[in-house]
Write an enzyme that holds these catalytic residues in place. Structure first.
Site, PDB file in Angstrom:
ATOM      1  N   SER A 177       0.792  -1.236   0.000  1.00 52.97           N
ATOM      2  CA  SER A 177       0.000   0.000   0.000  1.00 52.97           C
ATOM      3  C   SER A 177       0.822   1.284   0.000  1.00 52.97           C
ATOM      4  O   SER A 177       0.255   2.370  -0.104  1.00 52.97           O
ATOM      5  CB  SER A 177      -0.954   0.016   1.200  1.00 52.97           C
ATOM      6  OG  SER A 177      -0.241   0.083   2.417  1.00 52.97           O
ATOM      7  N   LYS A 220      -6.260   3.703   9.001  1.00 52.88           N
ATOM      8  CA  LYS A 220      -5.419   4.680   8.312  1.00 52.88           C
ATOM      9  C   LYS A 220      -6.025   6.081   8.364  1.00 52.88           C
ATOM     10  O   LYS A 220      -5.302   7.084   8.438  1.00 52.88           O
ATOM     11  CB  LYS A 220      -5.200   4.239   6.862  1.00 52.88           C
ATOM     12  CG  LYS A 220      -4.329   2.991   6.751  1.00 52.88           C
ATOM     13  CD  LYS A 220      -4.172   2.534   5.312  1.00 52.88           C
ATOM     14  CE  LYS A 220      -3.283   1.299   5.238  1.00 52.88           C
ATOM     15  NZ  LYS A 220      -3.094   0.819   3.834  1.00 52.88           N
TER      16      LYS A 220
END
Length: 285
Positions: A177, A220
């Protein structure tokens, strides 16, 4: 009847609106109740934090200034390294066993060469796992293609040896990611341009510049808020995940959902045109 109000209870918590902050709020209320009981002549006859001589103003407010008195030291603290990330540095977002975290990608130039003689390349450090090492190589290829398409006269990548580092080197890191973050850090050092202030991003990158969905959107997002990011880039495939989050977690964020790296570039650099400058810094993995 005495009352207690808790303000900004998520100031020192990793997950606002989660079980972690709920437990801390319960702990604060328990402490207040116990202290009021002691102050009012309960078991022990008025000892404790609130003594009978104390001048108590009700309601009692728990704020960010006195929160530690009630819940103890924060389990997590901010690791924001820069007020505004410099050239070659971009804030990424990660997901680990402890929840969400920021993941800075730093790139700098080690050596520069007048000719494209094959010495240019990318070196990576920071205890990266196999998947993340592969992501760095994909990012290296994508960054060179983006630079060539946008400014063919810029030979920075072919004339510089670069070093890419992910801080907190004692902590193992892995996963795909950070792809778009790596590409952006490489292009930042090649162009000599800072990315926009308070920007954070996450997304896997493919060789063709597509941005793929990632996991841990909630964690996140919380990490981005904790580090005071205001603009956050997510893959388009995670838009629904973000929209389903509670408003208190999304508050104050300007999210962007992208499908290609060209979209990431426009958000990160705005109208900045990549210019040639063989003396600027960069990194390799």
């Amino acid at each position: 009847m005495s009352t207690a109000k808790i303000a900004n209870k998520d100031e020192d918590q990793k997950e606002c609106g989660s079980s972690s902050s709920s437990s801390s709020a319960a702990g604060a209320l328990s402490t207040i109740a116990r202290n009021l009981f002691n102050w009012g002549g309960g078991s022990g006859g008025g000892g404790g934090f609130f003594s009978p001589k104390a001048n108590i103003n009700l309601p009692i407010r728990v704020t960010k200034d006195n929160l530690r008195d009630y819940v103890g030291k924060p389990m997590f603290t901010s690791v924001k390294l820069y007020d505004h990330t410099p050239v070659g540095v971009v804030m990424g977002l990660a997901f680990n066993q402890m929840g969400g975290a920021t993941l800075y990608i730093e790139v700098t130039s080690v050596d520069s060469f007048k000719d494209d003689d094959g010495r240019a390349g990318l070196k990576c450090t920071g205890q990266l796992g196999d998947v993340m090492k592969e992501s760095s190589q994909i990012a290296w290829t994508v960054a060179k293609k983006v630079l060539r398409d946008r400014d063919p006269s810029n030979l920075f990548f072919s004339q510089n040896s670069l070093h890419m580092h992910v801080p907190e080197g004692a902590t193992p890191k892995d996963g795909p990611s950070a792809g778009i973050t790596m590409v952006t850090a490489l292009l930042s050092v090649a162009s000599g341009k800072q990315v926009r202030k308070d920007l954070a991003m996450t997304g896997e990158i493919t060789l063709t510049g597509r941005v793929l969905p990632i996991g841990g959107v909630k964690e996140k997002t919380i990490a981005a808020r904790r580090e005071m990011a205001t603009t956050v880039i997510f893959p388009k495939g995670n838009e629904k995940d973000f929209e389903e989050l509670p408003d208190m977690i999304k508050e104050g964020l300007s999210p962007h959902f992208v499908e290609t790296y060209d979209e990431v570039y426009e958000i990160a650099f705005g109208d900045h045109k990549i210019e040639e400058d063989g003396t600027r810094s960069s990194q390799d993995c």
